[in-house]
Write a protein that holds these residues in place. Sequence first.
Motif, short mmCIF file in Angstrom:
data_model
loop_
_atom_site.label_atom_id
_atom_site.label_comp_id
_atom_site.label_asym_id
_atom_site.label_seq_id
_atom_site.Cartn_x
_atom_site.Cartn_y
_atom_site.Cartn_z
N LEU A 9 12.06 -2.65 -3.85
CA LEU A 9 11.99 -2.04 -2.52
C LEU A 9 11.24 -2.93 -1.54
O LEU A 9 11.54 -2.95 -0.34
CB LEU A 9 11.31 -0.67 -2.62
CG LEU A 9 12.04 0.39 -3.44
CD1 LEU A 9 11.16 1.63 -3.61
CD2 LEU A 9 13.36 0.77 -2.77
N ALA A 10 10.27 -3.68 -2.05
CA ALA A 10 9.42 -4.50 -1.19
C ALA A 10 10.18 -5.63 -0.50
O ALA A 10 9.75 -6.10 0.56
CB ALA A 10 8.26 -5.08 -1.98
N GLY A 19 0.81 -1.21 0.00
CA GLY A 19 0.00 0.00 0.00
C GLY A 19 0.84 1.26 0.00
O GLY A 19 0.53 2.24 -0.69
N ILE A 20 1.92 1.25 0.77
CA ILE A 20 2.82 2.40 0.83
C ILE A 20 3.55 2.58 -0.49
O ILE A 20 3.64 3.68 -1.02
CB ILE A 20 3.83 2.20 1.99
CG1 ILE A 20 3.10 2.11 3.32
CG2 ILE A 20 4.86 3.33 2.01
CD1 ILE A 20 3.95 1.62 4.46
N LEU A 21 4.05 1.48 -1.04
CA LEU A 21 4.79 1.56 -2.30
C LEU A 21 3.89 1.95 -3.46
O LEU A 21 4.30 2.70 -4.36
CB LEU A 21 5.47 0.22 -2.57
CG LEU A 21 6.55 -0.18 -1.55
CD1 LEU A 21 6.97 -1.63 -1.74
CD2 LEU A 21 7.76 0.74 -1.65
N ASN A 22 2.66 1.45 -3.46
CA ASN A 22 1.73 1.81 -4.54
C ASN A 22 1.40 3.30 -4.51
O ASN A 22 1.09 3.90 -5.55
CB ASN A 22 0.43 1.00 -4.41
CG ASN A 22 0.61 -0.44 -4.84
OD1 ASN A 22 1.48 -0.76 -5.66
ND2 ASN A 22 -0.20 -1.33 -4.29
N ARG A 23 1.46 3.88 -3.33
CA ARG A 23 1.16 5.31 -3.21
C ARG A 23 2.26 6.17 -3.82
O ARG A 23 1.98 7.23 -4.38
CB ARG A 23 0.96 5.67 -1.74
CG ARG A 23 0.71 7.16 -1.50
CD ARG A 23 0.61 7.45 -0.03
NE ARG A 23 0.45 8.90 0.22
CZ ARG A 23 0.47 9.47 1.41
NH1 ARG A 23 0.63 8.71 2.49
NH2 ARG A 23 0.34 10.77 1.54
N TRP A 24 3.50 5.71 -3.70
CA TRP A 24 4.62 6.57 -4.08
C TRP A 24 5.27 6.20 -5.41
O TRP A 24 6.02 7.00 -5.98
CB TRP A 24 5.69 6.54 -2.98
CG TRP A 24 5.24 7.23 -1.73
CD1 TRP A 24 4.73 6.65 -0.60
CD2 TRP A 24 5.22 8.63 -1.48
NE1 TRP A 24 4.41 7.58 0.34
CE2 TRP A 24 4.71 8.83 -0.17
CE3 TRP A 24 5.60 9.75 -2.23
CZ2 TRP A 24 4.56 10.09 0.40
CZ3 TRP A 24 5.45 11.02 -1.65
CH2 TRP A 24 4.93 11.17 -0.36
#
Length: 395
Positions: free
Chosen positions: A23-24, A8-13
Amino acid sequence: MLSAPASGILNRWFECDTLKATLATDSVIGAWLSPDSPGSGYVLLHHVMGGVSGQAGVWCYAEGGMGSVSNSIASSAQSHGATILTNKDVSSIVVTDDGRGSKSVSGVVLDDGTEIKTKCVLSNATAKVTFLDLGLKSHLPSEFVAHVKTIDYRSPVLKINVALDRLPNFTAWPNKDPSTPMPHHECTTHMNSESLEQINLAFREADNGGVSTRPFIEMTIPSVVDHTLAPAGHHVATMFIQYIPYTQPGGQPWDDHSKKVLADRIFDQVDEYAPGFKSSIIGADVLTPADIEEIFGLTGGNIFQGAMGLNQLYFSRPVPSWGNYKTPIDGLYVCGSAAHPGGGVMGAPGRNCAGVVLKDLKLSPKPGVVQFVRKIYKIGKDFEKTIKKEQNQKN
């Protein structure tokens, strides 16, 4: 962020799925989680809050391998009067009961029967080893013991170290010269993780009782920058692989044959990225979670001495209400990754614990201790200068 899934955090940025997947991997390293699992966002944060040479979120190689870090600290400690015993397992921690409900440590007993008397014991073993394996259960509150028994020690980590007779040659960035390392050889190489879904699928396979068909692989080649590790023209590579469970499907332990079959499958997959890699291997060390537990004393093979979920962090590490490095037994402290803030090569649990011990004993750091801390700090600063010098030479 602390309770969110990393995806969720990575999809946002970010938009690029390959970048997000790269990164995950930091959100699941050493953890029985996928990027879609709640709490994986914190694990991602935990891995990027350190730094080297003033650069946040990066790491470095220690010349001579990670053992050189331990040797440096040991040498400095001994120069200030410390006595270090190796190959001397502790069989039990001795507890004195004053008969009025107060219990305190009075020493430790080694496997050979030697008793070392002391009024203070600091343990950097896992909570399971410290509280359940060293004769303390009858001296601890039942609720405390129950919490220790339920600590999550699951590990998905397979570690493979290989000796190579030549430098790997990746198709994504072919070698210009067979023996000359290129910039990407100094970095971490990610394989089987081109998308978030690849990592999620690998996790689901293991979480459902199997072994990941295409586990994600992180490879480093430390001999590219540290020439003390291998002869000229040869190299060592280390691979961090997930998700491989503690036992084989069905509960059978990993044996030499099954580990070889598993490793061969991994090598074949690396060959897809670097043709000829498998044929360049002249030696391999394959460590399953069970091997990591046996060799290093890490319960369950968990590299963080317990999962890094919110239920096992902060004031709940190692167990709820005992996140202050103290224990129900006076004089017994937890100073390793089992305590806050958890795993990682940072020394924070030990430093914090030392401060608590000094306060409890109403002591101030002796000049020798201060000099020891300053010496460790100087080792770090000298290392940073070396890195900056090498970076300037390259530039």
